[in-house]
Design an enzyme around this catalytic site. Sequence first.
Site, PDB file in Angstrom:
ATOM      1  CG  ASP A  54      -0.364  -0.059   2.523  1.00  0.00           C
ATOM      2  OD1 ASP A  54       0.880  -0.072   2.619  1.00  0.00           O
ATOM      3  OD2 ASP A  54      -1.119  -0.112   3.517  1.00  0.00           O
ATOM      4  CB  SER A  55       4.578   1.641  -0.180  1.00  0.00           C
ATOM      5  OG  SER A  55       4.756   0.495  -0.991  1.00  0.00           O
ATOM      6  CG  ASP A  93       0.776  -3.967   2.227  1.00  0.00           C
ATOM      7  OD1 ASP A  93       1.023  -4.784   3.143  1.00  0.00           O
ATOM      8  OD2 ASP A  93       1.548  -3.042   1.929  1.00  0.00           O
ATOM      9  CE  LYS A 122       3.222  -5.874   4.152  1.00  0.00           C
ATOM     10  NZ  LYS A 122       2.829  -4.742   5.040  1.00  0.00           N
ATOM     11  CD  GLU A 124       0.571  -1.600   8.078  1.00  0.00           C
ATOM     12  OE1 GLU A 124       0.234  -0.785   8.968  1.00  0.00           O
ATOM     13  OE2 GLU A 124       1.044  -1.240   6.982  1.00  0.00           O
ATOM     14  CD  GLU A 191       8.075  -0.108   7.908  1.00  0.00           C
ATOM     15  OE1 GLU A 191       8.278   0.998   7.371  1.00  0.00           O
ATOM     16  OE2 GLU A 191       7.078  -0.813   7.653  1.00  0.00           O
TER      17      GLU A 191
END
Length: 274
Positions: A54-55, A93, A122, A124, A191
Amino acid sequence: MYNARPGETESPVTVPSLRQRKARGEKLSMLTCYDASFAARLESGGVELILVGDSLGMVVQGHRHTLGVSVDDMVYHCAAVSRGARRPLLVADMPFQTAASRERALDAAVRLQAEGNAAMVKLEGAGHVLDAIRYLVERDIPVCAHLGLTPQSVHKFGGFRLQGREASAAEALREQARAVQDAGAELLVLECVPSPLAAEITAELAIPTIGIGAGPGCDGQVLVLHDVLGVTPGRRPRFVRDFLQEGGSVEGAVRAYVAAVRDGSFPDAEHSFA
């Protein structure tokens, strides 16, 4: 079924192979990607995993953070990447708040797999996200967890900051790592975590860890492709190295990155946090 292209000799990277690679001490290289052309370069450069991150909200769409990225955005870019590369394991993501409920998580994950051709999704964080991880794994959807600096929590953290430096925060992170593994995650991204802590977590877990700003002790590394190529505007994060200067071309940069991850020369102390 995977049908090899002419000239292909290597089998695709699979979810079960990740633990096998960790057991053999083989470092895993991962890069972000958002389209078919770059995906092909990543594949020919030798990366094992491609993250459709999602970057893209920041490096493709130009936003200040990742929160505005939608499931539709992720499905579109995953499908594009899947057309350009077939050997690397494709990880997608889950956008902001798609794990707010397990049903919502399932809807998003099914789209990312069925329409976007992702092999793994993925998520978070831990806490309430653990329920979503379990729910997806029980329905045969492989999950990559993400702890430490979780960009979707940027407002909670007050910015993109190192996590786990204090003793209490470090212990909480260890507990979260054990929890996501117990919930069924097959991979864990760490991270912006101090190198010694990331190494301890990596040694304790049976699943591989992928570091970004988490030091050389992880089982693999991930960077944003635009950072690797030195094209991201603004100041480069400390943990990033410009591999385009070393490789001389996009594919050369990818190969240089993969080689540095495999031989342990990246990240070094300059690109890690003590």
